[in-house]
Design a protein around this motif. Structure first.
Motif, PDB file in Angstrom:
ATOM      1  N   GLU A 166       0.963  -1.114   0.045  1.00 37.01           N
ATOM      2  CA  GLU A 166       0.082  -0.073   0.060  1.00 37.01           C
ATOM      3  C   GLU A 166       1.011   1.270   0.179  1.00 37.01           C
ATOM      4  OE1 GLU A 166      -0.307  -2.653   1.953  1.00 37.01           O
ATOM      5  OE2 GLU A 166      -2.385  -3.254   1.919  1.00 37.01           O
ATOM      6  N   ARG A 167       2.020   1.177   0.860  1.00 39.99           N
ATOM      7  CA  ARG A 167       2.842   2.413   0.816  1.00 39.99           C
ATOM      8  C   ARG A 167       3.513   2.702  -0.563  1.00 39.99           C
ATOM      9  NH1 ARG A 167       6.655   1.626   3.724  1.00 39.99           N
ATOM     10  NH2 ARG A 167       6.507  -0.555   4.491  1.00 39.99           N
ATOM     11  N   ALA A 168       3.874   1.375  -0.992  1.00 39.43           N
ATOM     12  CA  ALA A 168       4.558   1.529  -2.491  1.00 39.43           C
ATOM     13  C   ALA A 168       3.774   2.246  -3.393  1.00 39.43           C
ATOM     14  CB  ALA A 168       5.046   0.350  -2.796  1.00 39.43           C
ATOM     15  N   VAL A 169       2.477   1.919  -3.600  1.00 39.90           N
ATOM     16  CA  VAL A 169       1.548   2.587  -4.418  1.00 39.90           C
ATOM     17  C   VAL A 169       1.212   4.042  -4.027  1.00 39.90           C
ATOM     18  CG1 VAL A 169      -0.947   2.704  -5.373  1.00 39.90           C
ATOM     19  CG2 VAL A 169       0.264   0.314  -4.994  1.00 39.90           C
ATOM     20  N   ALA A 170       1.309   4.170  -2.849  1.00 39.27           N
ATOM     21  CA  ALA A 170       1.008   5.735  -2.559  1.00 39.27           C
ATOM     22  C   ALA A 170       2.093   6.725  -2.815  1.00 39.27           C
ATOM     23  CB  ALA A 170       0.520   5.856  -0.976  1.00 39.27           C
ATOM     24  N   THR A 204      -6.913  -1.454  -6.813  1.00 37.84           N
ATOM     25  CA  THR A 204      -8.368  -1.032  -6.318  1.00 37.84           C
ATOM     26  C   THR A 204      -7.696   0.286  -5.338  1.00 37.84           C
ATOM     27  OG1 THR A 204      -9.257  -3.008  -6.653  1.00 37.84           O
ATOM     28  CG2 THR A 204     -10.305  -1.480  -4.974  1.00 37.84           C
ATOM     29  N   GLY A 205      -6.773  -0.195  -4.409  1.00 43.31           N
ATOM     30  CA  GLY A 205      -6.143   0.977  -3.564  1.00 43.31           C
ATOM     31  C   GLY A 205      -5.589   2.024  -4.410  1.00 43.31           C
ATOM     32  N   CYS A 206      -5.182   1.938  -5.441  1.00 44.68           N
ATOM     33  CA  CYS A 206      -4.786   3.330  -6.259  1.00 44.68           C
ATOM     34  C   CYS A 206      -5.912   4.140  -6.613  1.00 44.68           C
ATOM     35  CB  CYS A 206      -4.022   2.704  -7.571  1.00 44.68           C
ATOM     36  SG  CYS A 206      -3.268   4.090  -8.597  1.00 44.68           S
ATOM     37  N   TRP A 207      -6.893   3.181  -7.389  1.00 40.42           N
ATOM     38  CA  TRP A 207      -8.190   3.964  -7.594  1.00 40.42           C
ATOM     39  C   TRP A 207      -8.823   4.638  -6.506  1.00 40.42           C
ATOM     40  CZ3 TRP A 207     -13.452   3.124  -6.272  1.00 40.42           C
ATOM     41  CH2 TRP A 207     -14.271   3.804  -7.174  1.00 40.42           C
ATOM     42  N   ALA A 208      -8.861   3.986  -5.400  1.00 40.08           N
ATOM     43  CA  ALA A 208      -9.619   4.640  -4.318  1.00 40.08           C
ATOM     44  C   ALA A 208      -8.849   5.943  -3.734  1.00 40.08           C
ATOM     45  CB  ALA A 208      -9.541   3.588  -3.133  1.00 40.08           C
ATOM     46  N   LEU A 281      -0.332   3.805 -10.925  1.00 41.31           N
ATOM     47  CA  LEU A 281       0.304   2.568 -10.726  1.00 41.31           C
ATOM     48  C   LEU A 281       0.259   1.747 -12.145  1.00 41.31           C
ATOM     49  CD1 LEU A 281       1.151  -0.141  -9.238  1.00 41.31           C
ATOM     50  CD2 LEU A 281      -1.343  -0.651  -8.936  1.00 41.31           C
ATOM     51  N   ILE A 282       1.448   1.079 -12.496  1.00 48.49           N
ATOM     52  CA  ILE A 282       1.573   0.264 -13.602  1.00 48.49           C
ATOM     53  C   ILE A 282       1.956  -1.021 -12.922  1.00 48.49           C
ATOM     54  CG2 ILE A 282       2.308  -0.270 -15.727  1.00 48.49           C
ATOM     55  CD1 ILE A 282       2.993   2.467 -16.342  1.00 48.49           C
ATOM     56  N   CYS A 315       4.646   7.454 -11.595  1.00 52.06           N
ATOM     57  CA  CYS A 315       3.648   6.589 -10.881  1.00 52.06           C
ATOM     58  C   CYS A 315       4.429   5.343 -10.229  1.00 52.06           C
ATOM     59  CB  CYS A 315       2.758   6.158 -11.846  1.00 52.06           C
ATOM     60  SG  CYS A 315       3.181   4.984 -13.093  1.00 52.06           S
ATOM     61  N   ALA A 316       3.773   4.440  -9.703  1.00 53.94           N
ATOM     62  CA  ALA A 316       4.334   3.447  -9.168  1.00 53.94           C
ATOM     63  C   ALA A 316       4.453   2.290  -9.941  1.00 53.94           C
ATOM     64  CB  ALA A 316       3.684   2.859  -7.814  1.00 53.94           C
ATOM     65  N   LEU A 317       5.416   1.407 -10.018  1.00 49.44           N
ATOM     66  CA  LEU A 317       5.784   0.415 -11.002  1.00 49.44           C
ATOM     67  C   LEU A 317       5.806  -0.868 -10.283  1.00 49.44           C
ATOM     68  CD1 LEU A 317       6.007  -0.468 -13.821  1.00 49.44           C
ATOM     69  CD2 LEU A 317       8.561   0.123 -13.550  1.00 49.44           C
TER      70      LEU A 317
END
Length: 680
Positions: A166-170, A204-208, A281-282, A315-317
């Motif tokens: 979750e932290r990686a995406v954020a 989904t976390g990225c979309w949220a 995110l990708i 973005c996150a990868l």
């Protein structure tokens, strides 16, 4: 400032490399309200009243070309929808320059063909939503979607420590993710790979958080698993599917949805070009799968497109797999990707047979050693602690007997008509050619004149037949390209599947048998060991907890690494070996294929100081020649520019026309492919 009178920079929809640049046109007053960056347009092209399709990329106050006369006006605007978004154009241009290709070839992958009815419906819906929002004093549809996403609850990924993913995406991190090798049951009772749940939760976390996510997978089986996981996790309307097998209308509908605001866009390799202005995110699953290699010019791999897009949009990868690719290992060692592993190490229970011989006659007939035979029989009958269930048997080839040979001298059986390989589709069937399909009714060996065959390789059909006799009364299921099977139940059954076509069993397989390992490793290819490890790891991940995975007939370091779960160590060792030999991905390659004189001229046009060396020329199977340029990553841009300049010169070179064909111009005689995965 209005668009009227300004200079519009247009990219022409053409595969010709000499047209891969901006063309300047004047914006007429009557089109000023319709012309916007990203729209499809029609423009006059040179003489004879020719009209070409194109995209408006940007405006300028004046032309920066050498032409000083009056610019031609744009002929018409095809549609008001801004289909070529700025981020996709930047990506296309960067990738084309990196691979000596044309940007429009990538745009053609990114932007589906227009479906007028679908577009009109979408525009009407947008107008309706905008009107409703204006009345209510709210945001327009895209902003409303972002607001809805921002209000959603961010889901937590299970199995990884301290909210690591979750932290990686954020925070926009770049990860090499080792997936958990097990199955997961969804709320509706269906089963998918745990990897699908992990990536679905991250997306989904990225979309949220109000940002778009793109997830690329190799084939439709993986895509169905990912879609099922998202159906259980993501809200309705958040997911867009971009599938190469979709009809154009469905693909265009999904494309327009992706333009509408934050979405989770899932699909095959071309999904990495989906529009997403605010990309968070990708994620790429199984980047070493050959289906991620784009077969169309300029042949950009999904992994490379994802890396470049991440750099452009920050973005996150995430590259996720059970067995890490050597390319990803290189990026980890460079510090470009960080490693992420499950909180608790989970590895399948792997048994190595080391070419054991079976005592049972039936097992010998089915080429299954005693250890594998016993594992299969125990799984099919069950024990006091473990109920009976299905058994997965992975084989190398589909069909019945894919390859035949002369029964006397052993020479490969070839078609008398085209020299193609002969095979047998089923028991008792007349052998036929795998190329032209001709029946070998009057075949004879051109070496010894014998007219009888013997089987060289055994396919999924023959294996199923043998196992049916070895395990009477047990259902046998064949899953391969001709017999696609997505799922099976938890009842006892033998599932014979080719690599990559394994169905998912409810609750997992009670045993997994990996046959034909030696035959798989016998393929002459640089990546054969890496491919085998991926095939075996993905199959083992389909087993039930504690189920044995039996690797038949393979020994040595590769088998030991697989059995002990040292998959990362294998990638590290493989990369070190390729560095010593200066093979990819330690260095980059560019293959040049074409007529001998054209290849020679292109190679000579590249400064030798930019290259490590040149391999070839070598003659290909179709009578052309191929040379391979080998160079360091730091020289990639200069080599690509030099190769592209020579490629354009070859494409525009005048050639002598055959007698009576004054306007004839033969097709270009060169094919250029950077980072060609087929080399080796």
């Amino acid at each position: 400032m209005t668009a009227a009178g300004r200079v519009a920079r247009i990219v022409i929809d053409s595969a010709l490399p000499q047209l891969d640049h901006f063309f300047d046109y004047r914006v007429p007053a009557e089109l000023a309200e319709l012309v916007q960056p990203g729209v499809r347009v029609k423009v006059p092209l040179r003489t004879a009243g020719r009209i070409a399709d194109g995209y408006l990329v940007e405006f300028a106050d004046e032309s920066d070309g050498a032409y000083e006369g009056e610019l031609s006006p744009i002929e018409s605007v095809v549609s008001p929808v801004r289909v070529l978004s700025p981020e996709v154009w930047r990506l296309a241009r960067r990738l084309a320059d990196r691979s000596a290709g044309t940007a429009n070839d990538i745009v053609r992958l990114a932007v589906p063909g227009r479906a007028v009815r679908v577009e009109k419906t979408w525009l009407a819906q947008r107008e309706k939503e905008a009107a409703g929002a204006a009345v209510a004093g709210e945001a327009v549809a895209g902003e409303a979607a972002a607001a809805t996403a921002a209000d959603a609850v961010v889901p937590v990924v299970r199995g990884y420590p301290n909210d690591r993913l979750e932290r990686a995406v954020a925070e926009g991190e770049r990860l090499a993710l080792r997936s958990i090798p097990r199955l997961a049951q969804l709320p509706d009772g269906s089963w998918v790979g745990e990897w699908a749940v992990t990536l679905a939760t991250m997306a989904t976390g990225c979309w949220a958080r109000g940002r778009s996510a793109i997830v690329a997978v190799p084939d439709y089986r993986d895509l169905d698993q990912l879609a099922a996981a998202l159906d259980a996790i993501a809200p309705v309307g958040a997911v867009v599917r971009a599938d190469a097998s979709q009809a154009n209308a469905d693909r265009y509908r999904g494309f327009l949805e992706a333009l509408s605001g934050p979405r989770i866009v899932i699909g095959n390799r071309s999904v990495v070009y989906a529009p997403a202005a605010d990309l968070g995110l990708i994620a790429v699953w199984n980047d070493s799968d050959p289906l991620h290699a784009e077969p169309l010019s300029p042949y950009v791999h999904t992994r490379d497109a994802a890396l470049v897009r991440q750099e452009l949009q920050e973005c996150a990868l995430v590259f996720a797999a059970h067995a890490r690719s050597v390319e990803v290992e290189r990026l980890v060692e460079l510090g470009w990707l960080a490693e992420a592993a499950p909180e608790r190490s989970i590895s399948p229970k792997v048994v190595l047979t080391a070419n054991q011989l079976a005592d049972e006659q039936a097992a010998r007939a089915a080429r299954i050693p005693s250890t594998a035979w016993q594992a299969a029989r125990t799984a099919l009958t069950g024990t006091a602690d473990v109920p009976a269930g299905p058994v997965l048997i992975q084989v190398a080839r589909p069909g019945y007997a894919p390859l035949l040979a002369c029964a006397r001298c052993g020479q490969a059986a070839r078609c008398n008509r085209c020299e193609g390989p002969l095979g047998q589709s089923r028991a008792g069937a007349t052998p036929s050619c795998g190329w032209c399909g001709a029946l070998a009714t009057d075949w004879h060996c051109d070496n010894c004149e014998h007219d009888r065959f013997r089987m060289v390789t055994v396919g999924s059909g023959r294996t199923a037949e043998e196992l049916g006799r070895a395990f009477p009364g047990v259902r046998v299921i064949v899953a391969d390209g001709e017999h696609p099977v997505q799922t099976v139940g938890d009842a006892p059954a033998i599932v014979v599947a080719t690599r990559g076509a394994e169905p998912i069993a409810a609750g997992g397989y009670r045993a997994v048998l990996l046959l034909d390992g030696e035959r798989m490793l016998a393929r002459e290819d640089l990546r054969v060991a890496e491919d085998c490890l991926r095939w075996w790891s993905n199959a083992a991940a389909l087993g039930a907890p504690g189920a044995p995975t039996v690797l038949v007939g393979v020994s040595g370091p590769l088998a030991r690494d697989f059995a002990t779960g040292r998959l990362t160590e294998f990638a590290r060792t493989e990369l070190a070996g390729r560095r010593e030999l200066r093979f990819p991905p330690a260095v980059r390659l560019a293959s040049i294929v074409g007529a001998a004189d054209a290849v020679e001229q292109l190679v000579e046009s590249v400064d030798p100081g930019l290259l490590i060396d040149v391999l070839g020329p070598a003659t290909t199977s179709d009578g052309l020649v191929r040379s391979i340029l080998r160079f360091e990553y730091a020289r990639g841009a200069e080599v690509a520019a030099a190769v592209r300049a020579a490629f354009v010169r070859n494409a525009t070179k005048r050639r002598r026309a055959p007698a009576g064909k004054g306007g004839f111009r033969p097709a270009p005689t060169l094919k250029v492919r950077f980072d060609d995965p087929e080399i080796g």
